[in-house]
Write a protein that holds these residues in place. Sequence first.
Motif, PDB file in Angstrom:
ATOM      1  N   GLY A   1      -3.285 -10.457   0.203  1.00  0.00           N
ATOM      2  CA  GLY A   1      -4.398  -9.869  -0.514  1.00  0.00           C
ATOM      3  C   GLY A   1      -4.432  -8.365  -0.398  1.00  0.00           C
ATOM      4  O   GLY A   1      -3.523  -7.733   0.139  1.00  0.00           O
ATOM      5  N   LEU A   2      -5.492  -7.786  -0.879  1.00  0.00           N
ATOM      6  CA  LEU A   2      -5.688  -6.353  -0.844  1.00  0.00           C
ATOM      7  C   LEU A   2      -6.125  -5.932   0.560  1.00  0.00           C
ATOM      8  O   LEU A   2      -7.080  -6.474   1.095  1.00  0.00           O
ATOM      9  CB  LEU A   2      -6.778  -5.983  -1.851  1.00  0.00           C
ATOM     10  N   SER A   3      -5.437  -5.001   1.154  1.00  0.00           N
ATOM     11  CA  SER A   3      -5.782  -4.556   2.496  1.00  0.00           C
ATOM     12  C   SER A   3      -5.973  -3.050   2.516  1.00  0.00           C
ATOM     13  O   SER A   3      -5.102  -2.313   2.070  1.00  0.00           O
ATOM     14  CB  SER A   3      -4.689  -4.950   3.490  1.00  0.00           C
TER      15      SER A   3
ATOM     16  N   GLY B   1       0.825  -1.197   0.000  1.00  0.00           N
ATOM     17  CA  GLY B   1       0.000   0.000   0.000  1.00  0.00           C
ATOM     18  C   GLY B   1       0.862   1.251   0.000  1.00  0.00           C
ATOM     19  O   GLY B   1       2.017   1.214   0.426  1.00  0.00           O
ATOM     20  N   TRP B   2       0.282   2.332  -0.479  1.00  0.00           N
ATOM     21  CA  TRP B   2       0.886   3.655  -0.361  1.00  0.00           C
ATOM     22  C   TRP B   2      -0.016   4.502   0.541  1.00  0.00           C
ATOM     23  O   TRP B   2      -1.226   4.586   0.321  1.00  0.00           O
ATOM     24  CB  TRP B   2       1.012   4.338  -1.720  1.00  0.00           C
ATOM     25  N   PHE B   3       0.612   5.105   1.528  1.00  0.00           N
ATOM     26  CA  PHE B   3      -0.068   6.009   2.444  1.00  0.00           C
ATOM     27  C   PHE B   3       0.555   7.396   2.287  1.00  0.00           C
ATOM     28  O   PHE B   3       1.656   7.538   1.763  1.00  0.00           O
ATOM     29  CB  PHE B   3       0.127   5.554   3.894  1.00  0.00           C
ATOM     30  N   ARG B   4      -0.139   8.388   2.796  1.00  0.00           N
ATOM     31  CA  ARG B   4       0.459   9.712   2.859  1.00  0.00           C
ATOM     32  C   ARG B   4       0.004  10.415   4.134  1.00  0.00           C
ATOM     33  O   ARG B   4      -1.060  10.122   4.680  1.00  0.00           O
ATOM     34  CB  ARG B   4       0.109  10.552   1.636  1.00  0.00           C
ATOM     35  N   GLN B   5       0.845  11.330   4.577  1.00  0.00           N
ATOM     36  CA  GLN B   5       0.537  12.090   5.783  1.00  0.00           C
ATOM     37  C   GLN B   5       0.915  13.538   5.561  1.00  0.00           C
ATOM     38  O   GLN B   5       2.099  13.857   5.370  1.00  0.00           O
ATOM     39  CB  GLN B   5       1.273  11.527   6.996  1.00  0.00           C
TER      40      GLN B   5
ATOM     41  N   ASN C   1      -2.733  -6.038  -4.433  1.00  0.00           N
ATOM     42  CA  ASN C   1      -2.531  -7.373  -3.867  1.00  0.00           C
ATOM     43  C   ASN C   1      -1.225  -7.964  -4.387  1.00  0.00           C
ATOM     44  O   ASN C   1      -0.495  -7.354  -5.176  1.00  0.00           O
ATOM     45  CB  ASN C   1      -3.731  -8.266  -4.160  1.00  0.00           C
ATOM     46  N   TRP C   2      -0.929  -9.191  -3.974  1.00  0.00           N
ATOM     47  CA  TRP C   2       0.370  -9.780  -4.250  1.00  0.00           C
ATOM     48  C   TRP C   2       0.666  -9.913  -5.736  1.00  0.00           C
ATOM     49  O   TRP C   2       1.809  -9.774  -6.163  1.00  0.00           O
ATOM     50  CB  TRP C   2       0.462 -11.157  -3.590  1.00  0.00           C
ATOM     51  N   SER C   3      -0.362 -10.171  -6.528  1.00  0.00           N
ATOM     52  CA  SER C   3      -0.137 -10.412  -7.950  1.00  0.00           C
ATOM     53  C   SER C   3      -0.262  -9.145  -8.793  1.00  0.00           C
ATOM     54  O   SER C   3       0.135  -9.142  -9.961  1.00  0.00           O
ATOM     55  CB  SER C   3      -1.139 -11.446  -8.459  1.00  0.00           C
ATOM     56  N   GLY C   4      -0.846  -8.110  -8.212  1.00  0.00           N
ATOM     57  CA  GLY C   4      -1.138  -6.912  -8.999  1.00  0.00           C
ATOM     58  C   GLY C   4      -2.492  -6.961  -9.657  1.00  0.00           C
ATOM     59  O   GLY C   4      -2.887  -6.021 -10.345  1.00  0.00           O
ATOM     60  N   GLY C   5      -3.233  -8.040  -9.430  1.00  0.00           N
ATOM     61  CA  GLY C   5      -4.520  -8.198 -10.088  1.00  0.00           C
ATOM     62  C   GLY C   5      -5.658  -7.442  -9.454  1.00  0.00           C
ATOM     63  O   GLY C   5      -6.716  -7.257 -10.070  1.00  0.00           O
ATOM     64  N   SER C   6      -5.469  -7.002  -8.224  1.00  0.00           N
ATOM     65  CA  SER C   6      -6.509  -6.231  -7.527  1.00  0.00           C
ATOM     66  C   SER C   6      -5.896  -4.968  -6.955  1.00  0.00           C
ATOM     67  O   SER C   6      -4.810  -5.008  -6.373  1.00  0.00           O
ATOM     68  CB  SER C   6      -7.109  -7.048  -6.392  1.00  0.00           C
ATOM     69  N   THR C   7      -6.625  -3.865  -7.123  1.00  0.00           N
ATOM     70  CA  THR C   7      -6.142  -2.581  -6.607  1.00  0.00           C
ATOM     71  C   THR C   7      -7.277  -1.818  -5.941  1.00  0.00           C
ATOM     72  O   THR C   7      -8.462  -2.086  -6.186  1.00  0.00           O
ATOM     73  CB  THR C   7      -5.553  -1.698  -7.722  1.00  0.00           C
TER      74      THR C   7
ATOM     75  N   ILE D   1      -1.152   2.619  -9.055  1.00  0.00           N
ATOM     76  CA  ILE D   1      -0.226   1.745  -8.346  1.00  0.00           C
ATOM     77  C   ILE D   1       0.077   0.542  -9.235  1.00  0.00           C
ATOM     78  O   ILE D   1      -0.796   0.045  -9.955  1.00  0.00           O
ATOM     79  CB  ILE D   1      -0.794   1.296  -6.981  1.00  0.00           C
ATOM     80  N   SER D   2       1.319   0.089  -9.175  1.00  0.00           N
ATOM     81  CA  SER D   2       1.707  -1.108  -9.916  1.00  0.00           C
ATOM     82  C   SER D   2       2.860  -1.766  -9.166  1.00  0.00           C
ATOM     83  O   SER D   2       3.464  -1.159  -8.277  1.00  0.00           O
ATOM     84  CB  SER D   2       2.111  -0.765 -11.349  1.00  0.00           C
TER      85      SER D   2
END
Length: 124
Positions: free
Chosen positions: A103-105, A35-39, A52-58, A70-71
């Motif tokens: 997975g996607l979190s 994930g990418w966060f910002r503050q 997710n781990w494979s890049g298949g879900s964003t 994101i990639s």
Amino acid sequence: QVQLVESGGGLVQAGGSLRLSCAASGRTFSNYGMGWFRQAPGKERELITAINWSGGSTFYADSVKGRFTISRDNAKNTVYLQMNSLKPEDTAIYYCAATNAGGLSVSRRNYDYWGQGTQVTVSS
């Protein structure tokens, strides 16, 4: 243990683009969701995008949807954040993070490892 190092931040004019990179080392990168966060100053750290781990879900937060992408390249142990049409309100420290769950979190508390952050400043 996973070590994460962000790069690519800097100063850009509104409407411009930047590409952030996050290089991972230590464990098998493809096991992790990212994930990418910002503050921003005075604000809480927020998730803006995840993959997710494979890049298949964003996932994208509404604030960046349609502008950021994101990639990941598992062969290079790297996750990227392409940021286009930048706005002054995108100014923040950007952090990448990894979750042991592949997975996607979308919950900050699920992320186990964090980079040191990279500053992005967008001038008007």
